[in-house]
Design an enzyme around this catalytic site. Structure first.
Site, short mmCIF file in Angstrom:
data_model
loop_
_atom_site.label_atom_id
_atom_site.label_comp_id
_atom_site.label_asym_id
_atom_site.label_seq_id
_atom_site.Cartn_x
_atom_site.Cartn_y
_atom_site.Cartn_z
N SER A 173 0.86 -1.19 0.00
CA SER A 173 0.00 0.00 0.00
C SER A 173 0.89 1.23 0.00
CB SER A 173 -0.86 0.01 1.26
OG SER A 173 -1.48 1.26 1.43
N TYR A 192 -1.26 -0.25 10.40
CA TYR A 192 -1.39 -0.69 9.00
C TYR A 192 -0.17 -0.22 8.20
CZ TYR A 192 -3.34 -1.13 4.29
OH TYR A 192 -3.54 -1.46 2.96
P1 NAP Z 1 -11.20 -6.18 0.98
O1 NAP Z 1 -12.21 -5.77 -0.01
O2 NAP Z 1 -11.47 -6.01 2.44
O3 NAP Z 1 -10.79 -7.70 0.71
C1 NAP Z 1 -9.85 -8.32 1.54
C2 NAP Z 1 -9.71 -9.77 1.12
O4 NAP Z 1 -8.76 -10.37 2.01
C3 NAP Z 1 -11.01 -10.54 1.22
O5 NAP Z 1 -11.13 -11.38 0.10
C4 NAP Z 1 -10.82 -11.38 2.49
O6 NAP Z 1 -11.44 -12.64 2.33
C5 NAP Z 1 -9.31 -11.58 2.51
N1 NAP Z 1 -8.77 -11.86 3.85
C6 NAP Z 1 -8.64 -10.99 4.88
N2 NAP Z 1 -8.09 -11.63 5.94
C7 NAP Z 1 -7.86 -12.91 5.54
C8 NAP Z 1 -7.30 -14.05 6.19
N3 NAP Z 1 -6.86 -14.01 7.45
N4 NAP Z 1 -7.23 -15.21 5.49
C9 NAP Z 1 -7.68 -15.27 4.22
N5 NAP Z 1 -8.21 -14.23 3.55
C10 NAP Z 1 -8.30 -13.06 4.22
O7 NAP Z 1 -9.81 -5.40 0.74
P2 NAP Z 1 -9.13 -4.83 -0.59
O8 NAP Z 1 -9.32 -3.37 -0.59
O9 NAP Z 1 -9.52 -5.62 -1.76
O10 NAP Z 1 -7.60 -5.08 -0.20
C11 NAP Z 1 -6.80 -6.08 -0.81
C12 NAP Z 1 -5.33 -5.75 -0.54
O11 NAP Z 1 -5.03 -4.46 -1.08
C13 NAP Z 1 -4.96 -5.67 0.93
O12 NAP Z 1 -3.69 -6.25 1.13
C14 NAP Z 1 -4.90 -4.18 1.22
O13 NAP Z 1 -4.01 -3.88 2.28
C15 NAP Z 1 -4.41 -3.67 -0.10
N6 NAP Z 1 -4.73 -2.27 -0.35
C16 NAP Z 1 -6.02 -1.81 -0.31
C17 NAP Z 1 -6.29 -0.47 -0.55
C18 NAP Z 1 -7.69 0.10 -0.52
O14 NAP Z 1 -7.84 1.34 -0.42
N7 NAP Z 1 -8.73 -0.72 -0.64
C19 NAP Z 1 -5.22 0.42 -0.83
C20 NAP Z 1 -3.93 -0.07 -0.85
C21 NAP Z 1 -3.69 -1.42 -0.62
P3 NAP Z 1 -12.56 -13.28 3.30
O15 NAP Z 1 -13.45 -12.17 3.76
O16 NAP Z 1 -13.22 -14.29 2.40
O17 NAP Z 1 -11.75 -13.91 4.36
#
Ligand code: NAP
Length: 244
Positions: free
Chosen positions: A142, A155
């Site tokens: 991130s 985070y």
């Molecule tokens: P999201 O919509 O909350 O999705 C998170 C995913 O991670 C879900 O599929 C969830 O699956 C899975 N997950 C979480 N904890 C887990 C665990 N212990 N074991 C297995 N699966 C797990 O988040 P997102 O925005 O798509 O984020 C994805 C990645 O991008 C993350 O690493 C985040 O830090 C990064 N990111 C996000 C943003 C943003 O603004 N959204 C910005 C920069 C980076 P289940 O619910 O099925 O367990």
């Protein structure tokens, strides 16, 4: 750019958000997919929606923050397809919390999901990738890992650690024909914050000035399609226009 058709791609956190978009983007390239998450209903819905030939997509319900969960994912991928070309550590949790509000449980949850899971991945996967003499691991970090963001202290720390951790391991394995890349997106339009609270948002968050999950997925495919002899180690992706 090389074709990635029929390559075996593992995506953690594929049940929604960025991971779901990454699954769609790789399905469009006709790869074989191993999709991981904990929400069975959502994960299976994503798998069905990809319309890949039967047998080309597998779902694994596993908690990446445990060694047994990560081992299960890697074992199933090798048992089913015999190899792993690309492993995308995308599962992550975070959300706004001042440091005084952050509980020890939340600290552990963020560190274990965003950082320790990748340690488990390296431990399980690198010996196998060394044996096969190829492989690519892409860690979704991130922009919050590039600077300490107030309200995202733990985070930010977990993602900053992920960056240097990945960089160090990349140096250990590059001569074994293995790449470790880091992709750092800026704010992306997903339900991300609910991973910490466990509550689904009641209203849609403002998507202005945010990346779409598909834009992030496109960058992941770019890294995967790069020629085998070239190695892009770190990529930042941000929305062009900032919110005013
Ligand atoms: P999201 O919509 O909350 O999705 C998170 C995913 O991670 C879900 O599929 C969830 O699956 C899975 N997950 C979480 N904890 C887990 C665990 N212990 N074991 C297995 N699966 C797990 O988040 P997102 O925005 O798509 O984020 C994805 C990645 O991008 C993350 O690493 C985040 O830090 C990064 N990111 C996000 C943003 C943003 O603004 N959204 C910005 C920069 C980076 P289940 O619910 O099925 O367990």
């Amino acid at each position: 750019m090389r074709s990635i058709r029929d390559k075996v791609v593992v995506i953690t956190g594929a049940s929604r958000g960025i991971g779901e978009a990454v699954a769609r983007a790789f399905a469009a390239e006709q790869t074989k997919l191993v999709l991981c998450g904990r929400d069975k209903t959502r994960l299976e819905k994503v798998a069905r929606s990809l319309k890949l030939p039967e047998g080309n997509v597998v779902t694994v319900l596993a908690d990446v923050s445990t060694r047994t969960g990560m081992r299960e994912i890697v074992n199933i991928a090798y048992r089913k397809f015999g190899t792993v070309d690309l492993f995308i550590n995308n599962a992550g949790v975070g959300g706004h919390r001042s440091i005084t509000e952050t509980t020890e449980r939340e600290y552990d949850l963020m560190m274990d999901t965003n950082l320790k899971a990748v340690f488990y991945c390296f431990k399980e996967l690198i010996p196998r990738m060394r044996k096969q003499n190829f492989g690519h691991i892409i860690n979704i970090s991130s922009l919050a890992g590039r600077m300490g963001v107030p309200g995202l202290a733990v985070y930010s720390a977990s993602k900053a650690a992920l960056n240097t951790f990945s960089e160090a391991v990349a140096g250990e394995v590059r001569n074994d024909n293995i790449k470790v890349s880091v992709l750092s997106p800026g704010s992306t339009d997903t339900d991300f914050a609910h991973g910490l609270t466990g509550k689904r948002p009641t209203s849609s968050p403002d998507s202005k000035g945010k990346l779409t999950p598909d834009e992030v997925a496109e960058a992941v495919v770019f890294l995967a399609r790069q020629n085998q002899s070239a190695f892009t180690s770190m990529v930042d992706i941000r929305p062009l226009r900032v919110k005013k």
